[in-house]
Design a protein around this motif. Sequence first.
Motif, PDB file in Angstrom:
ATOM      1  N   SER A  66       4.098  13.959  13.682  1.00 44.12           N
ATOM      2  CA  SER A  66       3.524  13.909  15.034  1.00 44.12           C
ATOM      3  C   SER A  66       2.364  14.897  15.171  1.00 44.12           C
ATOM      4  N   LEU A  67       2.453  16.051  14.526  1.00 44.71           N
ATOM      5  CA  LEU A  67       1.351  17.002  14.556  1.00 44.71           C
ATOM      6  C   LEU A  67       0.120  16.455  13.840  1.00 44.71           C
ATOM      7  N   LEU A  68       0.328  15.824  12.707  1.00 46.92           N
ATOM      8  CA  LEU A  68      -0.790  15.268  11.952  1.00 46.92           C
ATOM      9  C   LEU A  68      -1.424  14.076  12.671  1.00 46.92           C
ATOM     10  N   ALA A  69      -0.629  13.285  13.342  1.00 48.44           N
ATOM     11  CA  ALA A  69      -1.155  12.123  14.063  1.00 48.44           C
ATOM     12  C   ALA A  69      -2.013  12.553  15.252  1.00 48.44           C
ATOM     13  N   ASN A  70      -1.673  13.651  15.877  1.00 46.27           N
ATOM     14  CA  ASN A  70      -2.415  14.132  17.036  1.00 46.27           C
ATOM     15  C   ASN A  70      -3.607  14.987  16.658  1.00 46.27           C
ATOM     16  N   ASN A  71      -3.709  15.382  15.398  1.00 44.39           N
ATOM     17  CA  ASN A  71      -4.740  16.323  14.972  1.00 44.39           C
ATOM     18  C   ASN A  71      -5.736  15.660  14.022  1.00 44.39           C
ATOM     19  N   LYS A  72      -6.310  14.502  14.426  1.00 39.87           N
ATOM     20  CA  LYS A  72      -7.279  13.818  13.591  1.00 39.87           C
ATOM     21  C   LYS A  72      -8.625  14.512  13.727  1.00 39.87           C
TER      22      LYS A  72
END
Length: 87
Positions: free
Chosen positions: A24-30
């Motif tokens: 979820s952190l990686l998906a929100n931090n593009k």
Amino acid sequence: MAIEVVTKDDLEAFRQTLLNDIRSLLANNKPEAKEWLRCADVRKLLKVSTGTIQNLRITGKLKSQKIGGMHFYKLTDIQNMLSGKNN
């Protein structure tokens, strides 16, 4: 002092929770696409040498803005050059 026993199921549940949090952190931090790129960024993008970028600049195929001794290139100009569009 109480003794707690950690089972394989506990560790698996913790692992799943941790993986979901990381996803979820990686998906929100593009990363955002930059409008202006430095020479090193253009080299990586085009997979060419510094000399090739200089030649493109000298021949007028790639426009740049020089600020403080550094050349900056507009991302849209690079995309237009690659697609063969002329401004």
